[in-house]
Design a protein around this motif. Structure first.
Motif, short mmCIF file in Angstrom:
data_model
loop_
_atom_site.label_atom_id
_atom_site.label_comp_id
_atom_site.label_asym_id
_atom_site.label_seq_id
_atom_site.Cartn_x
_atom_site.Cartn_y
_atom_site.Cartn_z
N LEU A 40 -23.55 -5.23 -31.46
CA LEU A 40 -22.97 -6.05 -30.40
C LEU A 40 -21.47 -6.27 -30.61
O LEU A 40 -20.69 -6.22 -29.65
CB LEU A 40 -23.67 -7.42 -30.33
N ARG A 41 -21.08 -6.52 -31.83
CA ARG A 41 -19.68 -6.86 -32.10
C ARG A 41 -18.75 -5.67 -31.84
O ARG A 41 -17.72 -5.84 -31.16
CB ARG A 41 -19.56 -7.40 -33.52
N PRO A 42 -19.06 -4.47 -32.35
CA PRO A 42 -18.19 -3.34 -32.00
C PRO A 42 -18.25 -3.00 -30.51
O PRO A 42 -17.24 -2.59 -29.94
CB PRO A 42 -18.74 -2.19 -32.86
N LEU A 43 -19.40 -3.20 -29.89
CA LEU A 43 -19.51 -2.96 -28.46
C LEU A 43 -18.55 -3.87 -27.69
O LEU A 43 -17.84 -3.43 -26.78
CB LEU A 43 -20.95 -3.20 -27.99
N LEU A 44 -18.51 -5.14 -28.08
CA LEU A 44 -17.60 -6.09 -27.43
C LEU A 44 -16.14 -5.70 -27.63
O LEU A 44 -15.33 -5.78 -26.70
CB LEU A 44 -17.85 -7.50 -27.97
N ALA A 45 -15.80 -5.29 -28.85
CA ALA A 45 -14.42 -4.88 -29.13
C ALA A 45 -14.02 -3.68 -28.27
O ALA A 45 -12.92 -3.66 -27.69
CB ALA A 45 -14.26 -4.56 -30.62
N LEU A 46 -14.90 -2.71 -28.18
CA LEU A 46 -14.60 -1.51 -27.40
C LEU A 46 -14.49 -1.81 -25.90
O LEU A 46 -13.57 -1.33 -25.22
CB LEU A 46 -15.69 -0.45 -27.63
N ALA B 59 -21.62 -30.95 -36.28
CA ALA B 59 -21.52 -30.16 -37.51
C ALA B 59 -22.25 -28.83 -37.34
O ALA B 59 -21.82 -27.80 -37.86
CB ALA B 59 -22.11 -30.94 -38.68
N TYR B 60 -23.36 -28.87 -36.59
CA TYR B 60 -24.09 -27.63 -36.32
C TYR B 60 -23.25 -26.68 -35.48
O TYR B 60 -23.15 -25.49 -35.79
CB TYR B 60 -25.39 -27.96 -35.58
N TYR B 61 -22.60 -27.19 -34.44
CA TYR B 61 -21.78 -26.33 -33.58
C TYR B 61 -20.59 -25.75 -34.35
O TYR B 61 -20.23 -24.58 -34.17
CB TYR B 61 -21.30 -27.11 -32.36
N GLU B 62 -20.00 -26.55 -35.21
CA GLU B 62 -18.89 -26.05 -36.02
C GLU B 62 -19.37 -24.93 -36.94
O GLU B 62 -18.67 -23.93 -37.15
CB GLU B 62 -18.30 -27.20 -36.85
N ARG B 63 -20.56 -25.10 -37.48
CA ARG B 63 -21.10 -24.12 -38.42
C ARG B 63 -21.43 -22.80 -37.74
O ARG B 63 -21.12 -21.72 -38.27
CB ARG B 63 -22.33 -24.70 -39.10
N ILE B 64 -22.05 -22.85 -36.55
CA ILE B 64 -22.41 -21.58 -35.92
C ILE B 64 -21.18 -20.89 -35.32
O ILE B 64 -21.18 -19.67 -35.17
CB ILE B 64 -23.53 -21.75 -34.86
N TYR B 65 -20.14 -21.67 -35.00
CA TYR B 65 -18.89 -21.02 -34.63
C TYR B 65 -18.38 -20.21 -35.81
O TYR B 65 -18.01 -19.05 -35.69
CB TYR B 65 -17.83 -22.02 -34.20
N ALA B 66 -18.38 -20.84 -36.99
CA ALA B 66 -17.82 -20.19 -38.17
C ALA B 66 -18.64 -18.96 -38.56
O ALA B 66 -18.08 -17.89 -38.83
CB ALA B 66 -17.76 -21.18 -39.34
N LYS B 67 -19.95 -19.08 -38.57
CA LYS B 67 -20.78 -18.00 -39.10
C LYS B 67 -21.03 -16.88 -38.11
O LYS B 67 -21.31 -15.76 -38.51
CB LYS B 67 -22.12 -18.55 -39.61
N THR B 68 -20.93 -17.16 -36.80
CA THR B 68 -21.30 -16.14 -35.81
C THR B 68 -20.26 -15.99 -34.71
O THR B 68 -19.71 -14.91 -34.49
CB THR B 68 -22.66 -16.48 -35.17
N ALA B 69 -19.97 -17.08 -33.99
CA ALA B 69 -19.12 -16.97 -32.80
C ALA B 69 -17.69 -16.56 -33.13
O ALA B 69 -17.02 -15.93 -32.31
CB ALA B 69 -19.13 -18.29 -32.03
N SER B 70 -17.21 -16.89 -34.32
CA SER B 70 -15.83 -16.54 -34.67
C SER B 70 -15.64 -15.03 -34.67
O SER B 70 -14.58 -14.53 -34.24
CB SER B 70 -15.46 -17.12 -36.04
N LEU B 71 -16.64 -14.28 -35.12
CA LEU B 71 -16.50 -12.83 -35.16
C LEU B 71 -16.66 -12.22 -33.77
O LEU B 71 -16.00 -11.24 -33.43
CB LEU B 71 -17.50 -12.22 -36.14
#
Length: 271
Positions: free
Chosen positions: A56-62, A171-183
């Motif tokens: 998914l991540r490379p697909l989004l970048a492309l 705290a949960y939303y901050e954590r999932i941003y860091a671990k997943t949504a940030s990338l």
């Protein structure tokens, strides 16, 4: 970080069809120079990148880059960087969680010592950084470095928050941003930057990646309770067992009429 499903290449979608050849170039780039790598590491790396990830991540970048300009070697390099970074985080996650199964296959952690597995993850981080550097774009390289910092800090926060059942939902939303949504956000923002998009469009693409990544992780956390080991490719309920407060756990705690039940939930993870 993600539940298992068929590889993106097995079910071509309209979006995927637009960049199918480019994704193949990303795969080739990720596999490149294997003959120069320490053989056990090369074998492990090949196993990791062919284990059924959704890409998914490379697909989004492309796709983000393709919106604004013809496909370029820079965009291919960015896509390889974000997917390799994602793979590195999974390797380290498996050490932290002592996970032996991912995507239905044994993890590297299942056959290597923890120290060796950490070093393999470090190697993948370095490889991802090299791919990012190949873009030759200072803004993208800086974005990549910042994202790596956010991911590492998020993992440390998650470790520190284990078994803290009274933590706030923010705290949960901050954590999932860091671990997943940030990338996710880095993939779409970086692609737009390499496509020479206008600044307002870069911000729109980053916002899209952010919201998609947040939704992706929330769904993944729900599936941890509602799906099965076979579908997930890993033990169901593993987040709860490890003391990680996800959104379903938060709402259970809020609605639990008997606060003693909350302690019982917490006890599951320490048994």
């Amino acid at each position: 970080m993600s539940h298992s499903s068929s590889p993106a290449t097995s079910q071509p979608s309209t979006a995927l069809a637009l960049v199918a050849a480019d994704l193949a170039a990303v795969e080739a780039k990720m596999r490149g120079n294997e003959q120069d790598i320490f053989p056990p590491l090369a074998e492990a790396f090949l196993s990791l990148i062919t284990s059924g990830g959704k890409r998914l991540r490379p697909l989004l970048a492309l796709l983000a880059a393709r919106l604004f300009a013809p496909m370029s070697n820079q965009a291919i390099a960015l896509a390889a960087a974000v997917e390799t970074l994602h793979t590195a985080t999974l390797v380290h996650d498996d050490v932290i969680d002592n996970a032996l199964i991912r995507r239905g296959n044994p993890t590297l952690n299942a056959s290597w010592t923890s120290g060796a597995t950490v070093l393999a993850g470090d190697y993948l981080f370095a490889r991802a950084a090299a791919f990012a550097a190949e873009t030759g774009n200072v803004r993208v390289i800086t974005l990549f470095a910042e994202t790596l910092k956010v991911i590492c800090e998020g993992e440390l926060r998650q470790l520190a928050a284990r078994y803290r059942w009274d933590q706030p939902k923010d705290a949960y939303y901050e954590r999932i941003y860091a671990k997943t949504a940030s990338l996710f956000a880095a993939a779409t923002e970086g692609g737009a930057v390499l496509g020479a998009a206008r600044e307002e469009d870069v911000e729109r693409l980053r916002a899209f990646g952010y919201h998609l990544g947040m939704a992706f992780q929330i769904i993944d956390d729900i599936l941890d309770f509602t799906s099965t080991d076979a579908v997930l490719g890993k033990p169901a309920g593993s987040d709860l067992h490890q003391g990680t407060v996800t959104l379903p756990v938060f709402y259970f705690i809020q609605d639990a009429p008997d606060r003693g039940a909350v302690g019982a939930v917490g006890g599951l993870g320490r048994g």
